[in-house]
Design an enzyme around this catalytic site. Structure first.
Site, mmCIF file in Angstrom:
data_model
loop_
_atom_site.group_PDB
_atom_site.id
_atom_site.type_symbol
_atom_site.label_atom_id
_atom_site.label_comp_id
_atom_site.label_asym_id
_atom_site.label_seq_id
_atom_site.Cartn_x
_atom_site.Cartn_y
_atom_site.Cartn_z
ATOM 1 N N LYS A 108 -23.089 2.273 -4.974
ATOM 2 C CA LYS A 108 -22.067 2.668 -5.952
ATOM 3 C C LYS A 108 -22.196 1.856 -7.246
ATOM 4 C CE LYS A 108 -17.667 1.537 -4.881
ATOM 5 N NZ LYS A 108 -16.935 0.772 -5.885
ATOM 6 N N LYS A 149 -0.723 3.053 7.234
ATOM 7 C CA LYS A 149 -1.501 1.814 7.200
ATOM 8 C C LYS A 149 -0.571 0.592 7.255
ATOM 9 C CE LYS A 149 -5.453 1.479 4.630
ATOM 10 N NZ LYS A 149 -6.149 1.368 3.326
ATOM 11 N N ASP A 172 0.862 -1.181 0.000
ATOM 12 C CA ASP A 172 0.000 0.000 0.000
ATOM 13 C C ASP A 172 0.898 1.231 0.000
ATOM 14 O OD1 ASP A 172 -3.241 0.202 0.930
ATOM 15 O OD2 ASP A 172 -2.054 2.053 0.972
ATOM 16 N N ALA A 217 -37.409 -7.002 3.936
ATOM 17 C CA ALA A 217 -37.750 -5.584 3.842
ATOM 18 C C ALA A 217 -37.027 -4.836 4.958
ATOM 19 C CB ALA A 217 -39.252 -5.417 3.978
ATOM 20 N N GLU A 263 -19.478 -7.668 3.679
ATOM 21 C CA GLU A 263 -18.881 -7.177 4.915
ATOM 22 C C GLU A 263 -19.531 -7.907 6.083
ATOM 23 O OE1 GLU A 263 -18.635 -2.934 5.343
ATOM 24 O OE2 GLU A 263 -18.084 -2.710 3.252
ATOM 25 N N CYS A 304 -21.168 -0.896 -1.664
ATOM 26 C CA CYS A 304 -21.246 -1.635 -2.933
ATOM 27 C C CYS A 304 -22.530 -1.380 -3.709
ATOM 28 C CB CYS A 304 -21.083 -3.112 -2.659
ATOM 29 S SG CYS A 304 -19.564 -3.466 -1.781
ATOM 30 N N GLU A 348 -14.676 -9.878 -6.722
ATOM 31 C CA GLU A 348 -14.956 -10.493 -5.414
ATOM 32 C C GLU A 348 -16.440 -10.370 -5.097
ATOM 33 O OE1 GLU A 348 -15.888 -8.677 -2.665
ATOM 34 O OE2 GLU A 348 -15.679 -6.679 -3.514
HETATM 35 C C1 UGA Z 1 -22.623 -6.832 -1.180
HETATM 36 C C2 UGA Z 1 -22.866 -8.202 -1.832
HETATM 37 O O1 UGA Z 1 -23.788 -8.947 -1.045
HETATM 38 C C3 UGA Z 1 -21.569 -8.974 -1.979
HETATM 39 O O2 UGA Z 1 -21.806 -10.190 -2.683
HETATM 40 C C4 UGA Z 1 -20.566 -8.117 -2.772
HETATM 41 O O3 UGA Z 1 -19.306 -8.749 -2.897
HETATM 42 C C5 UGA Z 1 -20.372 -6.800 -2.055
HETATM 43 O O4 UGA Z 1 -21.637 -6.134 -1.945
HETATM 44 C C6 UGA Z 1 -19.391 -5.985 -2.866
HETATM 45 O O5 UGA Z 1 -19.697 -5.631 -4.009
HETATM 46 O O6 UGA Z 1 -18.253 -5.799 -2.415
HETATM 47 P P1 UGA Z 1 -22.317 -5.942 1.339
HETATM 48 O O7 UGA Z 1 -22.527 -4.588 0.759
HETATM 49 O O8 UGA Z 1 -21.188 -6.170 2.270
HETATM 50 O O9 UGA Z 1 -22.169 -7.041 0.153
HETATM 51 O O10 UGA Z 1 -23.612 -6.313 2.190
HETATM 52 P P2 UGA Z 1 -24.998 -7.074 1.954
HETATM 53 O O11 UGA Z 1 -25.132 -8.119 2.980
HETATM 54 O O12 UGA Z 1 -25.170 -7.482 0.557
HETATM 55 O O13 UGA Z 1 -26.052 -5.924 2.319
HETATM 56 C C7 UGA Z 1 -26.150 -4.724 1.564
HETATM 57 C C8 UGA Z 1 -27.303 -3.893 2.046
HETATM 58 O O14 UGA Z 1 -28.547 -4.495 1.708
HETATM 59 C C9 UGA Z 1 -27.352 -3.679 3.563
HETATM 60 O O15 UGA Z 1 -27.714 -2.338 3.817
HETATM 61 C C10 UGA Z 1 -28.428 -4.634 4.031
HETATM 62 O O16 UGA Z 1 -29.058 -4.236 5.227
HETATM 63 C C11 UGA Z 1 -29.380 -4.577 2.849
HETATM 64 N N1 UGA Z 1 -30.237 -5.784 2.734
HETATM 65 C C12 UGA Z 1 -29.696 -6.990 2.430
HETATM 66 C C13 UGA Z 1 -31.621 -5.666 2.880
HETATM 67 O O17 UGA Z 1 -32.152 -4.559 3.140
HETATM 68 N N2 UGA Z 1 -32.395 -6.772 2.704
HETATM 69 C C14 UGA Z 1 -31.872 -7.988 2.418
HETATM 70 O O18 UGA Z 1 -32.651 -8.953 2.274
HETATM 71 C C15 UGA Z 1 -30.487 -8.101 2.286
#
Ligand code: UGA
Length: 434
Positions: free
Chosen positions: A266, A35, A30, A255, A155, A263, A151
């Site tokens: 963006k 860091k 990095d 819901a 998180e 992610c 990937e």
């Molecule tokens: C998401 C994807 O799930 C990963 O597969 C992907 O690698 C990642 O983005 C990325 O592009 O790096 P992440 O953003 O860490 O992962 O979290 P998620 O568990 O997917 O949740 C995203 C958002 O959706 C959260 O705010 C969560 O509360 C919301 N969510 C998720 C809902 O409101 N309802 C659901 O049923 C599931």
């Protein structure tokens, strides 16, 4: 195998530590000296369950190291992963690729022997090919291939997602690159993780299409939740009834207050831009983004209504600030849209979050009171708003909560509790779509 991971942020650090666990010799590089120094001292700059132990294990086994010296690391590498940030460019929603391209040009000059340069960051379609052009221009004699290996880590459960993936996507253009990447991921053969090999552009688009589709499921169920409230249906039951159909699947149909994080917000915007650039429409994804914004706004009205039509001078205890549990990440968290709107109208907000307060402070109004305990947050509150479903909030002592509060309003934006149980405990309870 010798692996270099450029960028020791979330993706780079998790992937680097996991590849080291697979047995590769990994150097995380990095430009941020503080860091790297922190990592060398065993400090992990992000909160991700299990990451500290994994990093410590990799370091102790001499499989994982941290360095500022890109030249030396690249010179010895079989594979160089680019895992630098691609923030949304200010103003236009494009992914900002300056760090990816700068890394590619620098790597080019240090290559020794055959090396695979792998895009790990989420990058628009065509980036891998552009990386290849830049490397060839900077070092016409370089013996290399470019690959794309997006990937799919969530998180909070990133290590498990890495170790037990639904699939590994490899975008490659040569058998040599494919063989090198397959060798790196060989430990996953044991659990028969599917390896999906495709071309560069498809691999890049799979990532955006996957995230946009998951975001679509969430916005879809959030829109249905509104209808449920009007017609007296239960969104939980709807999601279950839909999800039992294997073609639909039960996941990502919860819901809530709208999706957030680094992610989905963006990547949906970036996909819309990519489609625009190629003269294609993306009406579904555009609606997904709109529905998500209106869901957050709808949560403000819901809280206001629960408080009898006005939040002015009411004390609201907010439980959870991060966009999801098991992270300290506040990026695009629904709390960032909901709390300022409430504070603006004169609500007194007492906020609690197990990990996110440090990240939240600079992003939220200065009037918000941060509390060290749930008890402190709910003391004398007129209403409790459950914003993020951290485990600590799933089994609240309801009798004690009721006693500590001033009012009895409980707004459950994650549908953690059951209405009957809450009413029995003396709460005026409202949730999302039930
Ligand atoms: C998401 C994807 O799930 C990963 O597969 C992907 O690698 C990642 O983005 C990325 O592009 O790096 P992440 O953003 O860490 O992962 O979290 P998620 O568990 O997917 O949740 C995203 C958002 O959706 C959260 O705010 C969560 O509360 C919301 N969510 C998720 C809902 O409101 N309802 C659901 O049923 C599931």
């Amino acid at each position: 195998m010798n692996v270099v991971m450029i960028g020791s942020g979330y993706v780079g650090l998790v992937s680097g530590a996991c590849f080291a666990e697979f047995g590769a010799n990994v150097t995380c590089v990095d430009k941020d000296e503080s860091k790297i120094n922190a990592l060398l001292n065993g400090e992990i700059p992000i909160y991700e369950p299990g990451l500290d132990e994994l990093v410590a294990r990799g370091v102790a086994a001499n499989k994982l190291s941290f360095s500022l010296d890109l030249e030396q690391a690249v010179g010895e590498a079989d594979l160089v992963f680019i895992a630098v940030g691609t923030p949304t460019r200010r103003g236009d929603g494009h992914a900002d690729l300056q760090y990816v391209y700068a890394a590619a040009e620098e790597v080019a000059t240090y290559l020794k022997g055959y090396t695979v340069i792998v895009d790990k960051s989420t990058v628009p379609v065509g980036t891998a090919r552009q990386v290849s052009r830049l490397v060839s221009a900077a070092n016409p004699d370089a013996d290399y291939d470019v690959a794309s290996n997006p990937e799919f880590l969530r998180e909070g459960s990133a290590i498990d997602d890495f170790m037990r993936p639904d699939r590994v996507v490899l975008g490659v253009e040569s058998e040599r690159a494919e063989a090198s990447l397959r060798e790196l991921y060989r430990p996953l053969n044991l659990i028969e993780a599917p390896i999906h090999v495709t071309n560069l552009e498809s691999a890049e688009l799979i990532k955006y299409a996957s995230n946009a589709f998951l975001a679509t499921k969430i916005s879809f169920i959030n829109e249905i939740s509104q209808l449920c409230e009007k017609v007296g249906a239960d969104v939980h039951s709807i999601a279950k009834g839909m999800g039992l159909d294997g073609r639909i699947g039960k996941k990502f149909l919860h819901a809530g207050p709208g999706y957030g994080g680094s992610c989905f917000p963006k990547d949906t915007l970036a996909l819309i831009r990519i489609a625009q650039e190629h003269g294609c429409s993306s009406r579904i994804v555009e609606s997904v983004v709109e529905v998500n914004a209106s869901q957050k706004a709808r949560m403000v009205s819901k809280i206001r209504e629960a408080l009898g039509g006005s939040e002015a001078d009411k004390t609201i205890a907010v439980l959870g600030l991060t966009f999801k549990p098991e992270t300290d990440d506040m990026r695009d968290s629904p709390a960032l849209a909901i709390l300022p709107a409430l504070a603006d109208k004169g609500a007194v907000i007492n906020a609690h979050d197990p990990e996110g307060v440090k990240e939240a402070k600079p992003l939220l109004p200065t009037t918000i009171n941060y509390c060290d305990s749930i008890d402190e947050a709910v003391k004398s509150a007129d209403a409790v708003v459950l914003m993020t479903e951290w485990n600590q909030y799933r089994g609240l002592d309801l009798a004690r909560l009721k006693e500590t509060m001033n009012g009895n309003v409980f707004v459950d934006l994650r549908n953690v509790y059951e209405k009957g149980m809450m009413e029995e405990a003396g709460f005026e309870y409202c949730c999302v779509g039930r």
